[in-house]
Write a protein that holds these residues in place. Structure first.
Motif, mmCIF file in Angstrom:
data_model
loop_
_atom_site.group_PDB
_atom_site.id
_atom_site.type_symbol
_atom_site.label_atom_id
_atom_site.label_comp_id
_atom_site.label_asym_id
_atom_site.label_seq_id
_atom_site.Cartn_x
_atom_site.Cartn_y
_atom_site.Cartn_z
ATOM 1 N N SER A 73 0.814 -1.227 0.060
ATOM 2 C CA SER A 73 -0.033 0.116 -0.093
ATOM 3 C C SER A 73 0.864 1.288 0.048
ATOM 4 N N ASP B 169 -5.289 -6.719 0.488
ATOM 5 C CA ASP B 169 -6.399 -6.026 1.480
ATOM 6 C C ASP B 169 -7.635 -6.636 1.564
ATOM 7 N N SER C 11 -3.710 5.152 3.548
ATOM 8 C CA SER C 11 -2.443 4.651 3.492
ATOM 9 C C SER C 11 -1.619 6.001 3.924
ATOM 10 N N THR D 156 -6.460 1.957 1.416
ATOM 11 C CA THR D 156 -5.767 1.008 1.228
ATOM 12 C C THR D 156 -6.159 -0.126 0.384
ATOM 13 N N ALA E 111 -4.963 0.993 -3.005
ATOM 14 C CA ALA E 111 -3.680 1.126 -2.924
ATOM 15 C C ALA E 111 -3.130 -0.253 -2.972
ATOM 16 N N THR E 112 -3.440 -1.010 -2.335
ATOM 17 C CA THR E 112 -2.740 -2.515 -1.935
ATOM 18 C C THR E 112 -2.970 -3.274 -3.307
ATOM 19 N N GLY F 59 -0.351 -0.714 -6.158
ATOM 20 C CA GLY F 59 0.780 -1.578 -5.768
ATOM 21 C C GLY F 59 1.362 -2.305 -6.610
ATOM 22 N N GLU G 63 -11.888 5.613 -4.557
ATOM 23 C CA GLU G 63 -11.494 5.254 -3.157
ATOM 24 C C GLU G 63 -12.760 5.572 -2.429
ATOM 25 N N SER H 94 -11.360 -3.376 -6.979
ATOM 26 C CA SER H 94 -9.832 -3.527 -7.314
ATOM 27 C C SER H 94 -9.462 -4.871 -7.860
#
Length: 297
Positions: A64, A92, A103, A109, A112-113, A117, A159, A174
């Motif tokens: 993340s 995540d 994050s 997160t 992001a993860t 990422g 998000e 995601s």
């Protein structure tokens, strides 16, 4: 013959750990990406014991965080001259979470993860993958997407800042993005020997001890679900197949189920204009304007 090297993120638990065991037994030099080194050391000892192999090591990485990913990429380049397989297993999916968490980079997160990422890590280690005789990149999605055939990636609010948040909704978004990333990246790399494929993970038994804060009712639901789920070990066999089988040396841009068979994703995920839009959004987060160009060098 020189051993092949595989980096598997989130390799200290669940399917990732089982895949690490199997890949080590297959003869790979396995590098396990972990957030927490203490937990990673415990898992490493177990993986070595069960695989009866010692050519396994840890790499600290938080998927993340951009800095953690870039630092891990630099460390990886110090340890190995090439990377044959990259498995984006870390995810995540904290089922106890009630609201979005950010994050250190200020990104939700799960997004992001699970999306940013993996894209950043792939670009950061691409030079190592290029040095493999037949590099393989493996992304991970979920069979749960089948239950959401009309799901889209919210390009204006990925998000969940302005819409109602739930872990499943954020997670499936995601994972849909990861499927689309697979198609995009395979197209970017079509003139190389590098393949990019995605695994549709089916229902797998969940270790609820990893989520001590969930309610008794949720534990009951997951215990019921586990009756109809396969073991992490069985699911990991598809990871091992995609990482090692010579049968798919040239197979790329495909979506595989737990039976090692190709399946189809949603109509939305297959349209080029949608794929390009999701990747344009993703690359804005990475702030790496020359990212696509690095894939062709």
């Amino acid at each position: 013959m020189m051993k092949k090297t595989c980096l598997i993120t989130g390799g200290n638990s669940g399917i990732g750990k089982q895949a690490a065991i199997q890949l080590a037994q297959t003869g790979f030099h396995v590098i396990i990406g972990v957030r927490n080194l203490k937990r990673g050391e415990i898992a490493l000892a177990e993986i070595k014991e069960k695989s009866e192999q010692n050519d396994i090591e840890l790499l600290q990485i938080n998927m993340s965080l951009k800095k953690s990913i870039l630092d891990a990429s630099l460390e990886l380049k110090k340890r190995t001259d090439k990377l044959d397989v990259l498995i984006h297993n870390a995810a995540d999916f904290d089922i106890a979470r009630k609201k979005p968490e950010k994050s250190v980079d200020g990104i939700e997160t799960i997004w992001a993860t699970n999306q940013i990422g993996p894209v950043l890590l792939t670009g950061s280690v691409m030079n190592l993958i290029r040095k493999s005789e037949q590099g393989r990149i493996i992304t991970i999605a979920s069979q749960g997407l089948v239950m959401h055939p009309k799901l889209t990636v919210d390009l204006k609010d990925p998000e969940f800042e302005k819409r109602k948040f739930s872990v499943p909704n954020a997670y499936y978004q995601s994972k849909l993005a990861q499927v689309m990333y697979t198609y995009w990246l395979s197209e970017q790399l079509k003139y190389t020997g590098i393949t990019v494929n995605c695994i549709r993970v089916t229902n797998v038994k969940v270790d609820t001890s990893r989520y001590p804060n969930i309610s008794g009712f949720m534990k009951f639901l997951y215990s019921m679900k586990s009756r109809f789920s396969i073991s992490p070990e069985d699911m990991a066999k598809t990871y091992t197949y995609l990482a090692s089988s010579p049968d798919i040396n040239t197979t790329t841009g495909k979506y595989f189920n737990e039976k090692n068979k190709t399946v189809t994703s949603s109509p939305y995920s297959l349209k080029k204009e949608n794929i390009d839009a999701v990747m344009k959004l993703t690359l804005k987060y990475i702030e790496q304007n020359n990212f696509a160009n690095t894939l062709h060098k």
